[in-house]
Design a protein around this motif. Structure first.
Motif, mmCIF file in Angstrom:
data_model
loop_
_atom_site.group_PDB
_atom_site.id
_atom_site.type_symbol
_atom_site.label_atom_id
_atom_site.label_comp_id
_atom_site.label_asym_id
_atom_site.label_seq_id
_atom_site.Cartn_x
_atom_site.Cartn_y
_atom_site.Cartn_z
ATOM 1 N N PRO A 142 0.808 -1.230 0.000
ATOM 2 C CA PRO A 142 0.000 0.000 0.000
ATOM 3 C C PRO A 142 0.840 1.278 0.000
ATOM 4 C CG PRO A 142 -0.909 -1.589 1.543
ATOM 5 C CD PRO A 142 0.396 -2.163 1.070
ATOM 6 N N TYR A 143 2.001 1.245 0.656
ATOM 7 C CA TYR A 143 2.843 2.447 0.644
ATOM 8 C C TYR A 143 3.203 2.840 -0.797
ATOM 9 C CZ TYR A 143 6.988 5.316 0.745
ATOM 10 O OH TYR A 143 7.891 6.303 0.478
ATOM 11 N N GLY A 144 3.758 1.859 -1.543
ATOM 12 C CA GLY A 144 4.140 2.132 -2.927
ATOM 13 C C GLY A 144 2.937 2.518 -3.775
ATOM 14 N N ILE B 143 20.856 -5.954 -3.515
ATOM 15 C CA ILE B 143 21.549 -4.762 -4.027
ATOM 16 C C ILE B 143 20.560 -3.595 -4.118
ATOM 17 C CG2 ILE B 143 22.700 -3.810 -6.062
ATOM 18 C CD1 ILE B 143 23.870 -6.588 -6.532
ATOM 19 N N ARG B 144 21.017 -2.440 -3.613
ATOM 20 C CA ARG B 144 20.196 -1.232 -3.652
ATOM 21 C C ARG B 144 21.034 -0.061 -4.146
ATOM 22 N NH1 ARG B 144 17.165 -4.636 -3.044
ATOM 23 N NH2 ARG B 144 15.543 -4.970 -1.468
ATOM 24 N N ASP B 145 20.329 1.028 -4.459
ATOM 25 C CA ASP B 145 20.964 2.244 -4.960
ATOM 26 C C ASP B 145 20.908 3.281 -3.835
ATOM 27 O OD1 ASP B 145 21.490 4.667 -6.297
ATOM 28 O OD2 ASP B 145 20.595 3.928 -8.158
ATOM 29 N N ARG C 152 15.453 -14.426 4.581
ATOM 30 C CA ARG C 152 15.023 -13.345 3.690
ATOM 31 C C ARG C 152 13.867 -12.568 4.319
ATOM 32 N NH1 ARG C 152 14.582 -15.212 -2.610
ATOM 33 N NH2 ARG C 152 16.738 -15.893 -2.910
ATOM 34 N N ARG C 153 13.755 -11.295 3.985
ATOM 35 C CA ARG C 153 12.593 -10.502 4.413
ATOM 36 C C ARG C 153 11.589 -10.517 3.263
ATOM 37 N NH1 ARG C 153 13.655 -4.185 5.635
ATOM 38 N NH2 ARG C 153 13.817 -4.194 3.368
ATOM 39 N N ALA C 154 10.329 -10.715 3.594
ATOM 40 C CA ALA C 154 9.292 -10.819 2.547
ATOM 41 C C ALA C 154 9.256 -9.540 1.711
ATOM 42 C CB ALA C 154 7.939 -11.056 3.182
ATOM 43 N N GLY C 155 9.111 -9.712 0.405
ATOM 44 C CA GLY C 155 8.896 -8.562 -0.484
ATOM 45 C C GLY C 155 10.155 -7.849 -0.927
ATOM 46 N N ASP C 156 11.341 -8.348 -0.548
ATOM 47 C CA ASP C 156 12.586 -7.689 -0.943
ATOM 48 C C ASP C 156 12.989 -8.091 -2.364
ATOM 49 O OD1 ASP C 156 13.631 -5.915 0.896
ATOM 50 O OD2 ASP C 156 14.614 -7.475 2.096
ATOM 51 N N PRO C 157 13.081 -7.131 -3.304
ATOM 52 C CA PRO C 157 13.663 -7.488 -4.600
ATOM 53 C C PRO C 157 15.162 -7.739 -4.442
ATOM 54 C CG PRO C 157 13.022 -5.156 -4.561
ATOM 55 C CD PRO C 157 12.677 -5.730 -3.219
HETATM 56 C C1 WQD Z 1 17.892 -2.223 2.386
HETATM 57 C C2 WQD Z 1 18.451 -3.624 2.227
HETATM 58 C C3 WQD Z 1 17.127 -5.321 3.292
HETATM 59 C C4 WQD Z 1 17.944 -4.099 7.425
HETATM 60 C C5 WQD Z 1 12.877 0.907 1.778
HETATM 61 C C6 WQD Z 1 11.503 1.029 1.229
HETATM 62 C C7 WQD Z 1 11.523 1.882 0.016
HETATM 63 C C8 WQD Z 1 12.202 3.206 0.270
HETATM 64 C C9 WQD Z 1 13.547 3.000 0.833
HETATM 65 C C10 WQD Z 1 10.799 5.009 1.046
HETATM 66 C C11 WQD Z 1 17.375 -4.677 1.937
HETATM 67 C C12 WQD Z 1 18.494 -5.228 3.912
HETATM 68 C C13 WQD Z 1 17.877 -4.181 6.047
HETATM 69 C C14 WQD Z 1 18.693 -5.075 8.144
HETATM 70 C C15 WQD Z 1 19.254 -6.142 6.056
HETATM 71 N N1 WQD Z 1 11.500 3.987 1.255
HETATM 72 N N2 WQD Z 1 18.521 -5.184 5.378
HETATM 73 N N3 WQD Z 1 19.318 -6.056 7.424
HETATM 74 O O1 WQD Z 1 13.587 -2.066 1.763
HETATM 75 O O2 WQD Z 1 15.406 -1.357 0.115
HETATM 76 O O3 WQD Z 1 13.685 0.230 0.827
HETATM 77 O O4 WQD Z 1 13.434 2.178 2.005
HETATM 78 O O5 WQD Z 1 10.353 5.423 0.029
HETATM 79 O O6 WQD Z 1 10.236 2.066 -0.392
HETATM 80 O O7 WQD Z 1 11.014 -0.260 0.914
HETATM 81 O O8 WQD Z 1 15.396 -0.377 2.433
HETATM 82 O O9 WQD Z 1 16.907 0.017 4.297
HETATM 83 O O10 WQD Z 1 14.907 -1.483 4.672
HETATM 84 O O11 WQD Z 1 16.779 -2.303 3.264
HETATM 85 O O12 WQD Z 1 19.846 -7.047 5.479
HETATM 86 O O13 WQD Z 1 18.801 -5.078 9.377
HETATM 87 O O14 WQD Z 1 19.034 -4.010 3.472
HETATM 88 O O15 WQD Z 1 16.724 -6.650 3.193
HETATM 89 O O16 WQD Z 1 17.937 -5.576 1.053
HETATM 90 P P1 WQD Z 1 14.487 -1.037 1.256
HETATM 91 P P2 WQD Z 1 15.964 -0.996 3.769
#
Ligand code: WQD
Length: 324
Positions: free
Chosen positions: A142-144, A218-220, A280-285
Motif C-alpha cells: 500500500p505504501y508504494g 543490491i540497492r541504490d 530473507r525478508r518478505a517482499g525484498d527485490p
Molecule cells: C535495504 C536492504 C534489506 C535491514 C525501503 C523502502 C523503500 C524506500 C527505501 C521510502 C534490503 C536489507 C535491512 C537489516 C538487512 N523507502 N537489510 N538487514 O527495503 O530497500 O527500501 O526504504 O520510500 O520504499 O522499501 O530499504 O533500508 O529497509 O533495506 O539485510 O537489518 O538491506 O533486506 O535488502 P528497502 P531498507
C-alpha cells in the motif's frame, strides 16, 4: 522566491529546508510535528498543521497566501512499508487525503509549482538491471501504491488547475548533511545497523542466497544531501520554460549489496563487522538500482557522494550526538 515545505521537520524535508535557506530562498515549514522535530527547522518559519485534517486545505491555502509562496514541496506522509501492509486504510487516508488537500490548496491560492516525494517503492519487484521511468510501476504494498496514485493525482491537478508538478522517486536515502538533521528513525539498513552496533549487537543480513554476486540484496544508496539538491534542481526546472518530464528517479545508478554497506560501516567505524545471516525478508527485490539518466539530462543533477561518504556522514552524525 518563497517555498512552503510540508513535512519540513522530517529527516529529508529538513535537509531541503536547510539547503534552500543557504541558497537565500525564503522557506515556510508546515509540519504536524507527529514525527517531525521542531529544532530541525531552525531559520525557517514553522506552522504546526496536520495536512490530513478535514479543514487542512483552507488552512494551507491561507498559509500559502500569507507567505506569498510560489512553490510547494510536499514530504508529509507515512513511509513504512510493513506498517502500510498492516494499516492500509491509514496510508490511503493520510497519504492520499493529505496530497488532495495540498493540491486543492495550491489551486485555490494559485501556487503553480509542486514537488512531490515519490518512491522507488512504486516499481515493486522489477526484473531489470536498471530501472527507468518508462517501466510501468507495479507496487506490491500500500505504501508504494499511495505514491503511484499520488503521481496520478499530480497529473490530474496539472490538467484541472494548470499546476506544474514533479514527482521524485527516491531510491535508498541515507547519510546526513548536517549532524543535527540526521535520521533518528531506526527503519532502514544504515540506521538499523548503527543502532545494533551501539547496543553491542551484530548486524543481521536478511538473506544471502539471492541471485547477486555476493548473495545479498543490491540497492541504490543516495546521500540525503544529494537528494536535497535534486529538489532544488526540480524547483528550477518547474520555474523554467521547457518541462518535458513529470517523474524522475533519484539515485546514483550504482548498486551496493548489503555486505558492501556493512563493509563501508566497518571502515567508517574502524572495526570489522561480524554479521549474522538471517532469513530473507518478505517482499525484498534482489536488486533495485535506478537509471539516473533522465534526471541528469533534464535537471543536470547527479549524485556526488559515494557509499563511503554516505555511511561516514551517518556515523559522524551519531558521534556528534554523543553516541559511539
Ligand atoms: C535495504 C536492504 C534489506 C535491514 C525501503 C523502502 C523503500 C524506500 C527505501 C521510502 C534490503 C536489507 C535491512 C537489516 C538487512 N523507502 N537489510 N538487514 O527495503 O530497500 O527500501 O526504504 O520510500 O520504499 O522499501 O530499504 O533500508 O529497509 O533495506 O539485510 O537489518 O538491506 O533486506 O535488502 P528497502 P531498507
Amino acid at each position: 522566491m518563497t517555498t512552503l515545505v510540508i513535512g519540513g521537520a522530517g529527516y529529508i524535508g529538513s535537509h531541503v529546508v536547510r539547503l534552500l535557506l543557504t541558497k537565500g530562498e525564503k522557506v515556510v515549514v508546515v509540519d504536524s510535528l507527529s514525527t517531525g522535530i521542531e529544532e530541525r527547522t531552525a531559520g525557517a518559519e514553522l506552522v504546526e498543521l496536520d495536512v490530513t485534517a478535514p479543514d487542512a486545505s483552507e488552512k494551507l491555502a491561507f498559509q500559502l497566501r500569507a507567505a506569498g509562496a510560489d512553490s510547494v514541496i510536499h514530504f508529509a506522509a507515512h513511509k513504512q512499508v510493513g506498517e502500510s501492509v498492516e494499516k492500509p486504510e491509514m496510508y490511503w487516508h493520510d497519504n492520499i487525503g493529505g496530497l488532495a488537500n495540498v493540491l486543492a490548496a495550491c489551486a485555490s491560492a494559485e501556487v503553480r509549482d509542486v514537488v512531490f516525494s515519490s518512491s522507488a517503492a512504486v516499481y515493486g519487484v522489477p526484473d531489470v538491471d536498471l530501472v527507468t521511468e518508462e517501466l510501468t510501476p507495479q507496487p506490491i504494498n500500500p505504501y508504494g501504491a499511495t505514491k503511484y496514485v499520488g503521481e496520478w493525482m499530480l497529473a490530474d491537478a496539472e490538467r484541472a488547475h494548470g499546476l506544474r508538478t514533479v514527482a521524485l522517486r527516491y531510491f535508498n536515502v541515507a547519510g546526513a548533511g548536517w549532524p543535527e538533521l540526521a535520521d533518528t528513525a531506526v527503519m532502514n539498513l544504515v540506521p538499523i545497523v548503527l543502532d545494533r552496533l551501539e547496543q553491542g549487537k551484530d548486524p543481521v543480513v536478511f538473506g544471502d542466497d539471492y541471485d547477486t554476486p555476493d548473495g545479498t540484496c543490491i540497492r541504490d544508496y543516495v546521500h540525503v544531501l544529494d537528494l536535497a539538491e535534486a529538489h532544488v534542481a526540480a524547483l528550477d526546472y518547474l520555474r523554467g520554460e521547457e518541462r518535458p518530464h513529470r517523474v524522475f528517479n533519484v539515485g546514483t545508478g550504482t548498486g551496493s549489496s548489503v555486505l558492501e554497506v556493512l563493509d563501508a560501516i566497518g571502515r567508517a567505524r574502524g572495526v570489522e563487522l561480524t554479521p549474522e545471516i538471517g532469513p530473507r525478508r518478505a517482499g525484498d527485490p534482489a536488486r533495485l538500482v535506478c537509471s539516473a539518466t533522465r534526471i541528469e539530462e533534464a535537471l543536470g543533477w547527479t549524485g556526488t557522494h559515494d557509499l563511503d561518504d554516505i555511511v561516514r556522514s551517518a556515523v559522524e552524525a551519531r558521534r556528534g550526538a554523543g553516541r559511539p
